[in-house]
Design a protein around this motif. Sequence first.
Motif, PDB file in Angstrom:
ATOM      1  N   GLY A  66      77.856  57.854  35.875  1.00  0.00           N
ATOM      2  CA  GLY A  66      77.419  56.917  36.905  1.00  0.00           C
ATOM      3  C   GLY A  66      76.813  55.638  36.339  1.00  0.00           C
ATOM      4  N   THR A  67      76.004  55.770  35.317  1.00  0.00           N
ATOM      5  CA  THR A  67      75.337  54.590  34.750  1.00  0.00           C
ATOM      6  C   THR A  67      76.370  53.602  34.229  1.00  0.00           C
ATOM      7  N   ASP A  93      78.266  51.912  37.166  1.00  0.00           N
ATOM      8  CA  ASP A  93      77.468  50.870  37.830  1.00  0.00           C
ATOM      9  C   ASP A  93      77.383  49.616  36.943  1.00  0.00           C
ATOM     10  N   HIS A 132      69.480  53.131  42.647  1.00  0.00           N
ATOM     11  CA  HIS A 132      69.181  53.842  41.395  1.00  0.00           C
ATOM     12  C   HIS A 132      68.943  52.796  40.305  1.00  0.00           C
ATOM     13  N   ASN A 191      69.667  58.926  45.979  1.00  0.00           N
ATOM     14  CA  ASN A 191      69.447  60.120  45.171  1.00  0.00           C
ATOM     15  C   ASN A 191      68.144  60.839  45.501  1.00  0.00           C
ATOM     16  N   ASP A 219      77.532  52.447  44.876  1.00  0.00           N
ATOM     17  CA  ASP A 219      77.230  53.560  43.987  1.00  0.00           C
ATOM     18  C   ASP A 219      77.301  54.826  44.854  1.00  0.00           C
ATOM     19  N   VAL A 247      77.533  57.910  43.662  1.00  0.00           N
ATOM     20  CA  VAL A 247      77.261  59.058  42.797  1.00  0.00           C
ATOM     21  C   VAL A 247      76.702  60.241  43.597  1.00  0.00           C
ATOM     22  N   GLN A 248      75.834  59.954  44.583  1.00  0.00           N
ATOM     23  CA  GLN A 248      75.221  61.059  45.341  1.00  0.00           C
ATOM     24  C   GLN A 248      75.971  61.362  46.639  1.00  0.00           C
ATOM     25  N   SER A 250      80.139  60.177  39.505  1.00  0.00           N
ATOM     26  CA  SER A 250      79.720  60.816  38.255  1.00  0.00           C
ATOM     27  C   SER A 250      80.035  62.307  38.328  1.00  0.00           C
ATOM     28  N   HIS A 299      78.902  65.008  36.842  1.00  0.00           N
ATOM     29  CA  HIS A 299      77.893  66.076  36.831  1.00  0.00           C
ATOM     30  C   HIS A 299      77.121  66.196  38.145  1.00  0.00           C
ATOM     31  N   LYS A 300      77.381  65.295  39.089  1.00  0.00           N
ATOM     32  CA  LYS A 300      76.721  65.434  40.389  1.00  0.00           C
ATOM     33  C   LYS A 300      77.609  66.197  41.378  1.00  0.00           C
TER      34      LYS A 300
HETATM   35  N1  PLP Z   1      73.445  56.444  40.624  1.00  0.00           N
HETATM   36  C1  PLP Z   1      72.814  57.404  41.305  1.00  0.00           C
HETATM   37  C2  PLP Z   1      72.616  57.237  42.783  1.00  0.00           C
HETATM   38  C3  PLP Z   1      72.347  58.538  40.663  1.00  0.00           C
HETATM   39  O1  PLP Z   1      71.703  59.481  41.347  1.00  0.00           O
HETATM   40  C4  PLP Z   1      72.552  58.660  39.260  1.00  0.00           C
HETATM   41  C5  PLP Z   1      72.008  59.816  38.522  1.00  0.00           C
HETATM   42  O2  PLP Z   1      70.994  60.356  38.880  1.00  0.00           O
HETATM   43  C6  PLP Z   1      73.239  57.638  38.592  1.00  0.00           C
HETATM   44  C7  PLP Z   1      73.665  56.551  39.304  1.00  0.00           C
HETATM   45  C8  PLP Z   1      73.500  57.719  37.122  1.00  0.00           C
HETATM   46  O3  PLP Z   1      74.536  58.646  36.867  1.00  0.00           O
HETATM   47  P1  PLP Z   1      74.728  59.295  35.436  1.00  0.00           P
HETATM   48  O4  PLP Z   1      73.639  60.307  35.261  1.00  0.00           O
HETATM   49  O5  PLP Z   1      76.088  59.952  35.502  1.00  0.00           O
HETATM   50  O6  PLP Z   1      74.695  58.209  34.431  1.00  0.00           O
END
Ligand code: PLP
Length: 390
Positions: free
Chosen positions: A72-73, A76, A97, A152, A177, A179-180, A200, A202-203
């Motif tokens: 995710g990082t 983004d 995030h 998140n 984003d 990711v969640q 991402s 792992h979520k």
């Molecule tokens: N964006 C959100 C909303 C998240 O909750 C997270 C991780 O907690 C991320 C981005 C970052 O993802 P990653 O851990 O895969 O880098």
Amino acid sequence: MTRRVYLDNNATTPVLPEVLEAMRPYFGEHFGNASSIHHHGQETRAAVERARESVAALLGCRASEVVFTSGGTEGDNLAIFGLARSGDHVITSTVEHHAVLNTCKRLAKHPEPRRCEVTCIPVDGRGLVDPADVKRAIRPNTKLITIMFANNETGVAQPVAEIGKIAAEADIYFHTDAVQAAGKIPIDVNEIGCDLLTISGHKLHGPQGAGALYVRKGTQLEPMLIGGSHERSRRAGTENVPGIVGLGKAAELARAGFERGDERKMADARDHLERELLDIEATGLNGEGAPRVPNTTNIYFDGIEGEALVIALDLKGLAVSTGAACSSGAIEPSHVLTAMGLRSDRARASIRFSLGKQNTLEDVDFALGLIPETVGRLRDLSPVYQRVRV
Ligand code: PLP
């Protein structure tokens, strides 16, 4: 042995057994570099492209619009740094995030002439961005709107389709984003109307260190990693084949779950947990009245230090978390909860509970067997709470 129940799935989710099985051969017999033209490379290339199809099916896009990332990082960062240029204006929100917030801060801090302007849209008491505020913030040099799908900490889901419409009308790129949101609720990039969307692995019960960025066809994205022409020159570097295969499998399983209506069952379990916890005196729901993803609830327990509750519950086998970030020994209240208008003591007294596919109703009952008593004990020791009660 202590029974352990994990209700911190917004931090990370356990890899599902089917995902692990799908990944396993790519640590062993299928070891080729996906760019090699011989048999070994062809084998892993085919696996990467199958995974790309699976991710595309989860997001409702074409396979060619999926760029694999490390998570995710990176997604983004790539979306924001890949689009924003010197002199551009970027719109984001106060509850993003840090992968988005700090990236935008960096844009605003770049030495001239690379500096960008950034506007942070506030949220209301429910944690929601008002699309009218986004519209008002648009300037002639606005290049990008980046507003998250689901938060998140609270699970609050933003009105992304409305924001997508505003962005399209103004001819501005829209990144979200997700990711969640991915794996928790169905996603369709065309319904959202976004140009970029981050997920991402792992979520959603895939592996850590693998993710994807949806990039709408025709979007001129400057790569961050420079090297070979991997990922259609949008992200250089030898592909993380086991990770990508795992992400693809997790995407397939998430889609199968939607067909079974898993998100309804998840919401029922979350709602049961939430109702019972809100029966404890001096508690409240953060994000009340807003649409939320089905797995998350964030509750304040007045008079308590969230960190103390997390530790006390962990000692009894229950893993949950606070929204607070701990830096240099000082516990800062969550920027998300304070942006929603919570007093800092209430933000510090807030706990996030997040369910995953592995959780059962027995897990929820285990949590409910521990939390009221632990909260009561901590409150008995809390001079602040005793004063409030008097
Ligand atoms: N964006 C959100 C909303 C998240 O909750 C997270 C991780 O907690 C991320 C981005 C970052 O993802 P990653 O851990 O895969 O880098």
